[in-house]
Design a protein around this motif. Structure first.
Motif, short mmCIF file in Angstrom:
data_model
loop_
_atom_site.label_atom_id
_atom_site.label_comp_id
_atom_site.label_asym_id
_atom_site.label_seq_id
_atom_site.Cartn_x
_atom_site.Cartn_y
_atom_site.Cartn_z
N ALA A 168 0.83 -1.20 0.00
CA ALA A 168 0.00 0.00 0.00
C ALA A 168 0.87 1.25 0.00
N ALA A 169 1.93 1.25 0.80
CA ALA A 169 2.83 2.40 0.85
C ALA A 169 3.57 2.59 -0.46
N GLY A 170 3.80 1.48 -1.20
CA GLY A 170 4.47 1.56 -2.49
C GLY A 170 3.56 1.88 -3.66
N GLY A 171 2.26 2.08 -3.37
CA GLY A 171 1.33 2.44 -4.43
C GLY A 171 0.87 1.28 -5.29
N ILE A 172 1.16 0.05 -4.89
CA ILE A 172 0.91 -1.12 -5.74
C ILE A 172 -0.41 -1.81 -5.42
N TRP A 173 -0.92 -1.62 -4.22
CA TRP A 173 -2.14 -2.33 -3.79
C TRP A 173 -3.31 -2.15 -4.77
N PRO A 174 -3.54 -0.97 -5.37
CA PRO A 174 -4.67 -0.81 -6.29
C PRO A 174 -4.55 -1.64 -7.58
N LEU A 175 -3.39 -2.22 -7.86
CA LEU A 175 -3.23 -3.04 -9.06
C LEU A 175 -3.84 -4.42 -8.89
N ILE A 176 -4.23 -4.79 -7.66
CA ILE A 176 -4.84 -6.09 -7.39
C ILE A 176 -6.35 -5.93 -7.47
N ARG A 177 -7.02 -6.89 -8.14
CA ARG A 177 -8.47 -6.88 -8.25
C ARG A 177 -9.05 -8.05 -7.47
N SER A 178 -10.05 -7.78 -6.65
CA SER A 178 -10.65 -8.79 -5.78
C SER A 178 -12.05 -9.15 -6.28
N SER A 179 -12.36 -10.46 -6.28
CA SER A 179 -13.71 -10.88 -6.65
C SER A 179 -14.73 -10.48 -5.60
N LYS A 180 -14.28 -10.19 -4.39
CA LYS A 180 -15.20 -9.81 -3.31
C LYS A 180 -15.63 -8.36 -3.43
N THR A 181 -14.69 -7.46 -3.69
CA THR A 181 -15.01 -6.04 -3.75
C THR A 181 -15.29 -5.56 -5.18
N GLY A 182 -14.84 -6.33 -6.18
CA GLY A 182 -14.95 -5.87 -7.56
C GLY A 182 -13.87 -4.87 -7.93
N GLY A 183 -13.00 -4.57 -6.98
CA GLY A 183 -11.90 -3.64 -7.21
C GLY A 183 -10.76 -3.98 -6.29
N MET A 184 -10.15 -2.94 -5.71
CA MET A 184 -9.02 -3.14 -4.81
C MET A 184 -9.44 -3.88 -3.55
N PRO A 185 -8.66 -4.87 -3.09
CA PRO A 185 -8.99 -5.53 -1.82
C PRO A 185 -8.84 -4.57 -0.65
N VAL A 186 -9.54 -4.86 0.44
CA VAL A 186 -9.35 -4.07 1.65
C VAL A 186 -8.02 -4.45 2.28
N LEU A 187 -7.49 -3.54 3.09
CA LEU A 187 -6.16 -3.75 3.66
C LEU A 187 -6.17 -4.45 5.02
N ASP A 188 -7.32 -4.55 5.63
CA ASP A 188 -7.35 -5.01 7.02
C ASP A 188 -7.20 -6.52 7.18
N GLY A 189 -7.07 -7.26 6.10
CA GLY A 189 -6.88 -8.70 6.19
C GLY A 189 -8.17 -9.48 6.36
N SER A 190 -9.32 -8.82 6.25
CA SER A 190 -10.60 -9.52 6.42
C SER A 190 -10.93 -10.43 5.25
#
Length: 231
Positions: A79-101
């Motif tokens: 997330a700090a490196g700006g890379i987290w938004p490049l991952i797509r999640s089937s749960k959210t339809g977009g970026m996964p949440v960061l909290d590990g849920s």
């Protein structure tokens, strides 16, 4: 915004933050320069402009040994490196949440480029094979204990991909998936649906993450070399 109008920033410094469950995702500066922020007008959105003074790329974050990092530390580093938004999640339809849920049961890495002007996986492998391999070593740390990493490609006999396959030989958590080069085969929703149709062991609520080979390269560069997303 993480900075103010007129600020001088160095490479990798966060220009802006996005809040999400479990933390913040950064937009790192792709170069050193001076920032100008134009406020929103009657018919325009606010705008941030970076006047580049130095385009040199150098490590700006910590270098990590992913095998020794816990999943939460990995998520925060990406997330700090700006890379987290490049991952797509089937749960959210977009970026996964960061909290590990949400912990994915499967991660799909697409080496396929059916879109015009997108770089194919073979080209990325030829230019940055070690970074891609470093990124692939990280991904299982983010999955469930029984999670599987799916490498999606069109030609498994390609020489560049064979180098990756040799590194993963004997790894029971890695599977090769061959698909036709047919638009829009690399779309995350298309890949997730195809995997669910072909693998009946997946439960309806199992989470699948999808990313492409350029994102895997960026993960390797971020964690192993301390380079944030910059191109």
């Amino acid at each position: 915004p993480a900075i103010n109008d007129g600020d001088t920033v160095s490479f990798g410094v966060p220009l802006a933050w996005a809040e999400t469950a479990g933390g913040r995702v950064a937009l790192p500066a792709p170069a050193a320069g001076v920032v100008a922020i134009t406020p929103a007008g009657k018919n325009s959105a606010p705008c941030m402009t970076l006047q580049v003074t130095d385009a040199q790329v150098k490590a700006s974050g910590s270098q990590h040994t992913p095998e020794r990092m816990d999943p939460q530390a990995l998520r925060q580093a990406l997330a700090a490196g700006g890379i987290w938004p490049l991952i797509r999640s089937s749960k959210t339809g977009g970026m996964p949440v960061l909290d590990g849920s949400e912990t994915p049961a499967r991660i799909m890495v697409s080496f396929v480029a059916g879109e015009p002007f997108r770089t194919c996986g073979n080209t990325v492998l030829a230019e940055a094979r070690e970074r891609v391999l470093a990124g692939l070593r990280v991904l299982p740390r983010l999955m469930t204990d029984s999670g599987i990493l799916h490498l999606v490609l069109t030609d498994p006999t390609d020489a560049a991909f064979q180098a990756v396959r040799a590194q993963k030989a004997g790894d029971a958590r890695v599977r090769i998936e061959q698909v036709p080069l047919r638009y829009p085969v690399e779309h995350p929703r298309v890949l997730c649906r195809a995997l669910r149709r072909g693998d009946r062991t997946l439960k309806p609520d199992d989470v699948i993450w999808v990313l492409d080979v350029q994102a895997v390269q960026a993960i390797g560069a971020c964690l192993a070399e301390g380079l944030p997303l910059h191109e």
